[in-house]
Design a protein around this motif. Structure first.
Motif, PDB file in Angstrom:
ATOM      1  N   MET A  73       0.839  -1.198   0.000  1.00 45.91           N
ATOM      2  CA  MET A  73       0.000   0.000   0.000  1.00 45.91           C
ATOM      3  C   MET A  73       0.871   1.245   0.000  1.00 45.91           C
ATOM      4  O   MET A  73       1.934   1.268   0.629  1.00 45.91           O
ATOM      5  CB  MET A  73      -0.921   0.004   1.224  1.00 45.91           C
ATOM      6  CG  MET A  73      -1.968   1.115   1.202  1.00 45.91           C
ATOM      7  SD  MET A  73      -3.111   1.045   2.623  1.00 45.91           S
ATOM      8  CE  MET A  73      -4.077  -0.411   2.213  1.00 45.91           C
ATOM      9  N   ALA A  74       0.413   2.272  -0.716  1.00 44.62           N
ATOM     10  CA  ALA A  74       1.149   3.531  -0.801  1.00 44.62           C
ATOM     11  C   ALA A  74       0.195   4.686  -0.536  1.00 44.62           C
ATOM     12  O   ALA A  74      -1.010   4.594  -0.794  1.00 44.62           O
ATOM     13  CB  ALA A  74       1.780   3.686  -2.186  1.00 44.62           C
TER      14      ALA A  74
ATOM     15  N   LEU B 123      -1.888   9.005   6.455  1.00 45.86           N
ATOM     16  CA  LEU B 123      -2.888   7.956   6.263  1.00 45.86           C
ATOM     17  C   LEU B 123      -2.287   6.562   6.440  1.00 45.86           C
ATOM     18  O   LEU B 123      -2.899   5.680   7.052  1.00 45.86           O
ATOM     19  CB  LEU B 123      -3.531   8.081   4.885  1.00 45.86           C
ATOM     20  CG  LEU B 123      -4.469   9.266   4.680  1.00 45.86           C
ATOM     21  CD1 LEU B 123      -4.927   9.339   3.229  1.00 45.86           C
ATOM     22  CD2 LEU B 123      -5.661   9.197   5.619  1.00 45.86           C
ATOM     23  N   ILE B 124      -1.091   6.369   5.907  1.00 44.92           N
ATOM     24  CA  ILE B 124      -0.439   5.062   6.029  1.00 44.92           C
ATOM     25  C   ILE B 124      -0.204   4.727   7.493  1.00 44.92           C
ATOM     26  O   ILE B 124      -0.402   3.583   7.926  1.00 44.92           O
ATOM     27  CB  ILE B 124       0.879   5.022   5.237  1.00 44.92           C
ATOM     28  CG1 ILE B 124       0.603   5.036   3.739  1.00 44.92           C
ATOM     29  CG2 ILE B 124       1.706   3.788   5.620  1.00 44.92           C
ATOM     30  CD1 ILE B 124      -0.088   3.800   3.203  1.00 44.92           C
ATOM     31  N   ASP B 125       0.195   5.721   8.296  1.00 47.87           N
ATOM     32  CA  ASP B 125       0.420   5.468   9.722  1.00 47.87           C
ATOM     33  C   ASP B 125      -0.872   5.069  10.434  1.00 47.87           C
ATOM     34  O   ASP B 125      -0.866   4.197  11.304  1.00 47.87           O
ATOM     35  CB  ASP B 125       1.022   6.704  10.385  1.00 47.87           C
ATOM     36  CG  ASP B 125       2.504   6.886  10.058  1.00 47.87           C
ATOM     37  OD1 ASP B 125       3.132   5.913   9.572  1.00 47.87           O
ATOM     38  OD2 ASP B 125       3.034   7.998  10.272  1.00 47.87           O
ATOM     39  N   GLU B 126      -1.989   5.703  10.064  1.00 42.33           N
ATOM     40  CA  GLU B 126      -3.271   5.346  10.667  1.00 42.33           C
ATOM     41  C   GLU B 126      -3.657   3.905  10.321  1.00 42.33           C
ATOM     42  O   GLU B 126      -4.129   3.144  11.176  1.00 42.33           O
ATOM     43  CB  GLU B 126      -4.370   6.302  10.170  1.00 42.33           C
ATOM     44  CG  GLU B 126      -4.255   7.724  10.688  1.00 42.33           C
ATOM     45  CD  GLU B 126      -5.365   8.613  10.166  1.00 42.33           C
ATOM     46  OE1 GLU B 126      -6.506   8.113  10.037  1.00 42.33           O
ATOM     47  OE2 GLU B 126      -5.105   9.791   9.882  1.00 42.33           O
ATOM     48  N   ILE B 127      -3.437   3.535   9.075  1.00 44.75           N
ATOM     49  CA  ILE B 127      -3.782   2.181   8.632  1.00 44.75           C
ATOM     50  C   ILE B 127      -2.818   1.160   9.214  1.00 44.75           C
ATOM     51  O   ILE B 127      -3.219   0.063   9.611  1.00 44.75           O
ATOM     52  CB  ILE B 127      -3.783   2.128   7.081  1.00 44.75           C
ATOM     53  CG1 ILE B 127      -4.859   3.062   6.527  1.00 44.75           C
ATOM     54  CG2 ILE B 127      -4.000   0.694   6.585  1.00 44.75           C
ATOM     55  CD1 ILE B 127      -4.700   3.392   5.061  1.00 44.75           C
ATOM     56  N   LYS B 128      -1.552   1.545   9.311  1.00 47.35           N
ATOM     57  CA  LYS B 128      -0.531   0.644   9.864  1.00 47.35           C
ATOM     58  C   LYS B 128      -0.861   0.246  11.294  1.00 47.35           C
ATOM     59  O   LYS B 128      -0.610  -0.897  11.714  1.00 47.35           O
ATOM     60  CB  LYS B 128       0.842   1.301   9.791  1.00 47.35           C
ATOM     61  CG  LYS B 128       1.995   0.387  10.152  1.00 47.35           C
ATOM     62  CD  LYS B 128       3.329   1.094   9.919  1.00 47.35           C
ATOM     63  CE  LYS B 128       4.496   0.153  10.197  1.00 47.35           C
ATOM     64  NZ  LYS B 128       5.803   0.813   9.930  1.00 47.35           N
ATOM     65  N   LEU B 129      -1.428   1.170  12.056  1.00 48.43           N
ATOM     66  CA  LEU B 129      -1.806   0.867  13.434  1.00 48.43           C
ATOM     67  C   LEU B 129      -2.826  -0.267  13.464  1.00 48.43           C
ATOM     68  O   LEU B 129      -2.703  -1.220  14.250  1.00 48.43           O
ATOM     69  CB  LEU B 129      -2.375   2.121  14.099  1.00 48.43           C
ATOM     70  CG  LEU B 129      -2.852   1.959  15.545  1.00 48.43           C
ATOM     71  CD1 LEU B 129      -1.688   1.554  16.457  1.00 48.43           C
ATOM     72  CD2 LEU B 129      -3.493   3.258  16.042  1.00 48.43           C
ATOM     73  N   VAL B 130      -3.823  -0.195  12.605  1.00 44.27           N
ATOM     74  CA  VAL B 130      -4.835  -1.250  12.536  1.00 44.27           C
ATOM     75  C   VAL B 130      -4.218  -2.554  12.046  1.00 44.27           C
ATOM     76  O   VAL B 130      -4.499  -3.641  12.575  1.00 44.27           O
ATOM     77  CB  VAL B 130      -6.002  -0.833  11.608  1.00 44.27           C
ATOM     78  CG1 VAL B 130      -7.010  -1.981  11.453  1.00 44.27           C
ATOM     79  CG2 VAL B 130      -6.687   0.413  12.146  1.00 44.27           C
ATOM     80  N   VAL B 131      -3.380  -2.455  11.025  1.00 42.12           N
ATOM     81  CA  VAL B 131      -2.696  -3.641  10.485  1.00 42.12           C
ATOM     82  C   VAL B 131      -1.948  -4.379  11.588  1.00 42.12           C
ATOM     83  O   VAL B 131      -2.035  -5.609  11.725  1.00 42.12           O
ATOM     84  CB  VAL B 131      -1.741  -3.236   9.343  1.00 42.12           C
ATOM     85  CG1 VAL B 131      -0.764  -4.368   9.020  1.00 42.12           C
ATOM     86  CG2 VAL B 131      -2.529  -2.859   8.096  1.00 42.12           C
TER      87      VAL B 131
END
Length: 385
Positions: free
Chosen positions: A217-218, A223-231
């Motif tokens: 994902m790019a 936004l990537i940091d927010e999604i990374k937390l869930v991941v």
């Protein structure tokens, strides 16, 4: 008798056939024409780094560099599956009670999107006609599919139109570019989704490239940091071995194989037409949708009252068992398209000639008829209990 397709059992049978062929004839006996063969070309030096903490420390810098070159964006997030990345993105960014609006060239979209929407209590709607496309005030996410499962491509004009409409309302745009990150760019010379203005995009690292099954994902760092937390919370991150394989796949990727297949597809198509077979062109080969399989069987004198997904899966399973040719319906995950797609850009296409392929395609239609007439549907599709 009414037959219904059991996709779990079908996949088990397909994988069993593959195991049998590898055990008895070797890995090289298989001819994977899915375009999803992937790859795990890691070195002995990489193997020494496949540890819980050493691996991420060593591989992160490289995957960030290569991922940005491939997808654009400020930051890259490696994932154990594209599906898990989509799920994490929706969980992170979409509030319950709001709406996800999805535009794609041809329905349906990837099932992970509506499934996750339902999971969090969000409304989901798909559009494949821009005249009907609407973004209301309750929309929290706009999704675009760059290239569908059957290789329908979105135009740059439609891409930009949807992105601009979303951004006018300050809504995040996410692009499911699973194969499109390569197909759109290699064949149609389109920019990356990020360069077209999308906020986020994801691609599959095994589609039309020699990487392992995983997701990349790019997007913006925020936004990537927010999604990374869930991941990380759900355990969906790509572990060190997967990231090492992704790096090798990105390093080896070249658009030339896709471009060469694009040139050769017309010859393949003409050979099928000369045999009286109505195939559909794709950018890198040809395909039969479920209804196409039924039509071809009926042209051979069969009266068919079986579901089309069942017919396509029988065809795929016989193509595997008789000719060692792997297509998606026999081995795909439940919910995957039942289209028989022959991707001539697959590296295994070098294992057979065009004449060999056309013979296998024609002969398999005849064997599907035999299976139906002899009542061997269950034996063909499922392992014996």
């Amino acid at each position: 008798m009414v037959f219904e397709l059991n996709e779990i059992k079908t996949r088990e049978k397909g994988l069993s056939l593959i195991n049998h062929k590898i055990t008895n004839y070797g890995m090289n006996s298989l001819i994977d024409l899915t375009g999803l063969a992937g790859g795990f070309d890691i070195t002995s030096e990489d193997i020494t780094m496949l540890e819980t903490y050493a691996g991420p420390a060593v591989f992160d810098e490289k995957i960030q560099q290569l991922g940005k070159e491939h997808l654009g964006g400020e930051k890259i997030l490696p994932l154990n599956r594209t599906t898990s990345g989509i799920a994490a993105m929706i969980i992170a960014l979409v509030k319950p009670g709001t709406k996800i609006v999805h535009y794609l060239p041809e329905k349906p979209g990837h099932p992970s999107i509506p499934r996750t929407a339902e999971l969090i209590g969000a409304e989901y709607v798909e559009y494949s006609n821009l005249d009907e496309f609407t973004i209301d005030d309750n929309t929290s996410l706009v999704v675009i599919t760059g290239t569908t499962m059957d290789y329908e491509i979105i135009s740059i004009e439609d891409f930009e139109y949807v992105i601009n409409k979303a951004h006018e309302k300050d809504i995040t745009v996410f692009v499911d570019d699973a194969s499109g990150a390569r197909l759109r760019r290699a064949i149609y010379d389109q920019p990356t989704a990020i360069d077209l203005g999308a906020d986020l995009s994801v691609t599959s690292t095994d589609k039309l490239m020699e990487g392992p099954r995983g997701g990349l994902m790019a997007g913006s760092a925020k936004l990537i940091d927010e999604i990374k937390l869930v991941v990380n919370q759900y355990g969906w991150e790509a572990q060190a071995p997967l990231v090492a394989g992704m790096i090798k796949g990105l390093e080896k990727y070249s658009p030339e194989r896709i471009q060469e297949a694009f040139k050769q597809k017309d010859e393949l198509y003409k050979m099928l037409i000369s045999q009286g077979v109505d195939a559909r062109k794709t950018p890198t080969g040809f395909m039969f949708k479920e209804e196409d399989i039924k039509n071809e069987l009926e042209k051979r004198g069969m009266t068919i009252d079986l579901p089309t997904d069942l017919l396509a899966t029988i065809y795929s399973m016989l193509l595997l068992s008789m000719y060692s040719i792997i297509t998606i319906p026999a081995v795909g995950m439940p919910g995957a398209s039942k289209t028989i797609r022959i991707d001539w850009s697959s590296k295994d296409s070098s294992k057979l000639s065009m004449d060999d392929l056309i013979f296998a395609i024609m002969d398999t239609f005849d064997h599907v008829i035999e299976v139906i007439l002899e009542g061997e549907i269950e034996e063909t599709l499922y392992l014996e209990d």
